[in-house]
Scaffold this active site. Structure first.
Site, mmCIF file in Angstrom:
data_model
loop_
_atom_site.group_PDB
_atom_site.id
_atom_site.type_symbol
_atom_site.label_atom_id
_atom_site.label_comp_id
_atom_site.label_asym_id
_atom_site.label_seq_id
_atom_site.Cartn_x
_atom_site.Cartn_y
_atom_site.Cartn_z
ATOM 1 N N LYS A 96 71.952 33.730 88.824
ATOM 2 C CA LYS A 96 71.142 34.932 88.550
ATOM 3 C C LYS A 96 71.584 35.608 87.259
ATOM 4 C CE LYS A 96 74.157 37.450 91.674
ATOM 5 N NZ LYS A 96 74.357 37.833 93.091
ATOM 6 N N ARG A 120 73.026 45.966 103.018
ATOM 7 C CA ARG A 120 72.110 45.938 101.876
ATOM 8 C C ARG A 120 70.876 45.180 102.352
ATOM 9 N NH1 ARG A 120 74.343 43.302 96.385
ATOM 10 N NH2 ARG A 120 74.010 41.453 97.639
ATOM 11 N N TYR A 127 82.019 58.172 65.518
ATOM 12 C CA TYR A 127 81.143 59.227 66.041
ATOM 13 C C TYR A 127 81.928 60.210 66.896
ATOM 14 C CZ TYR A 127 76.922 56.746 64.661
ATOM 15 O OH TYR A 127 75.929 56.137 63.953
HETATM 16 C C1 LIG Z 1 75.556 37.209 93.539
HETATM 17 C C2 LIG Z 1 75.676 36.650 94.869
HETATM 18 C C3 LIG Z 1 76.610 35.644 95.139
HETATM 19 C C4 LIG Z 1 77.632 35.178 94.136
HETATM 20 O O1 LIG Z 1 78.636 36.142 94.046
HETATM 21 P P1 LIG Z 1 79.958 35.938 93.157
HETATM 22 O O2 LIG Z 1 80.785 37.098 93.483
HETATM 23 O O3 LIG Z 1 79.494 35.954 91.739
HETATM 24 O O4 LIG Z 1 80.514 34.631 93.543
HETATM 25 C C5 LIG Z 1 76.618 35.076 96.395
HETATM 26 N N1 LIG Z 1 75.761 35.496 97.349
HETATM 27 C C6 LIG Z 1 74.863 36.487 97.129
HETATM 28 C C7 LIG Z 1 73.958 36.910 98.225
HETATM 29 C C8 LIG Z 1 74.801 37.108 95.898
HETATM 30 O O5 LIG Z 1 73.932 38.095 95.691
#
Ligand SMILES: *Cc1c(COP(=O)(O)O)cnc(C)c1O
Length: 359
Positions: free
Chosen positions: A34, A129, A254
């Site tokens: 992702k 979640r 800045y």
């Molecule tokens: C992003 C995600 C992962 C991977 O998590 P990492 O901490 O990057 O290994 C696994 N499962 C779900 C549901 C996720 O959203």
């Protein structure tokens, strides 16, 4: 002169996948891609993970981009789908879907499909979640078994909120509860993200879902990838574009947020929050020039950062490479200096940064 560049080491990527498999030798691997493969480049990363059994993304668009790039492995949608019309897109592209609520299950049941879709039923064991309540498992499972729109195997999964902390026993409790809950279901189980894989052996089961660790980065508190035998895949670099002297008492950047306490030299480096470097990186956050660490001073601006290089004596010159993070400077360390996590730094890389893939 090439400025902000993300060098992506594809041999380190393959190495990390191998290392992941060695840690969980009996599990199949769903590599998580992702957010543009955590900022590493979605399709290229997928094409170099030959030994993954499946890929996972968060959004349908990401999955379609993988197919458009010629990727043929199974792709799992970690949030499932959102509209009735999405269901036929899943079938047409051979996507697998999470089912996490009544809405999705209803849409799947009602779809007019010529063939079934593979489903992963997500149970909420404490993350709160996505996911159905443990008490709903049996009813959802029966309905998935019954509908002709779902393939016969129903994968069962859950997710960890606290697995990065090996001292937090909520994870052990989740693993126990999930295994207990699914004891009489003869279906594949999938629990572990990277932190589960690295910290909780009991969570490995039939499938694992590594994300961050395949990019060589550690999700565990106070650790870096190297501690787990992983190699950083991304090296974010740029160049020194100016060197200048300032006097003791002068303010830099800045808001005049930093005042020099001595006569010193500054290297101005072509990197800023416009490239994805964190604006909140604090005074002293390291960068590496010619193998040495120097601290940033003043505010990070959109395109540039000022680095205190002290006396210098001509050691550092315009055009020299600067590593913002990578093998010499773990992104975990930079993230800590910016009060964030390495995930955010990696996926915040902006389109202005050039990608260079090395084998
Ligand atoms: C992003 C995600 C992962 C991977 O998590 P990492 O901490 O990057 O290994 C696994 N499962 C779900 C549901 C996720 O959203």
């Amino acid at each position: 002169m090439r400025l902000a560049t993300a060098e992506i080491d594809l041999s380190a990527l393959s190495y990390n996948l191998k290392r992941t498999k060695a840690l969980a030798p009996n599990s199949k691997v769903m590599a998580v891609l992702k957010a543009n493969a955590y900022g590493h480049g979605l399709v290229t990363i997928a094409q170099h993970l030959h030994d993954a059994d499946a890929f996972a993304v968060a959004r349908i668009d990401e999955a379609l981009a993988l197919r458009a790039g010629g990727v043929t492995k199974p792709i799992v949608l970690l949030e499932g789908f959102f509209n009735q019309s999405d269901v036929s897109i899943l079938l047409a592209n051979n996507f697998q879907t999470i089912i996490h609520d009544e809405n999705q299950l209803g849409m799947l049941e009602q779809a007019q499909l010529d063939a079934p879709i593979a489903t992963w039923l997500k149970v909420d064991t404490g993350m709160h979640r996505l996911g159905i309540a443990p008490a709903q498992l049996s009813a959802f499972y029966q309905r998935l078994k019954k509908t002709e729109n779902a393939k016969p195997a129903v994968y069962l999964m859950t997710h960890f909120p606290c697995a990065d902390d090996v001292k937090n026993d909520r994870t052990a409790q989740q693993i126990r509860e999930f295994k207990q809950l699914t004891l009489n279901y003869n279906e594949p189980l999938c629990l572990a993200n990277s932190a589960g894989i690295l910290g909780w052996r009991d969570s490995h089961c039939d499938w694992i879902r590594p994300g961050l660790m395949i990019y060589g980065v550690s999700p565990m508190l106070h650790c870096i990838g190297k501690d787990h035998g992983l190699k950083a895949v991304m090296r974010l670099t740029t160049k020194v574009i100016a060197i200048r002297s300032i006097l003791s008492g002068e303010y830099v950047g800045y808001g005049g947020r930093w005042q020099s306490e001595k006569n010193t030299q500054l290297a101005i480096v072509a990197m800023g929050y416009g490239d994805g470097y964190p604006r909140h990186a604090k005074h002293g956050t390291p960068v590496v020039i010619k193998g040495e660490r120097y601290g940033i001073v003043g505010s990070v601006s959109m395109d540039m950062i000022t680095v205190d290089i002290g006396d210098n004596d001509g050691m550092i010159q315009v055009g020299d490479d600067v590593e913002m993070w990578g093998r010499a400077l773990p992104v975990e360390e930079v993230a800590a200096c910016a009060d964030t996590i390495p995930y955010e730094l990696l996926c915040n890389i902006t389109p202005r940064v050039s990608y260079e893939y090395i084998e």
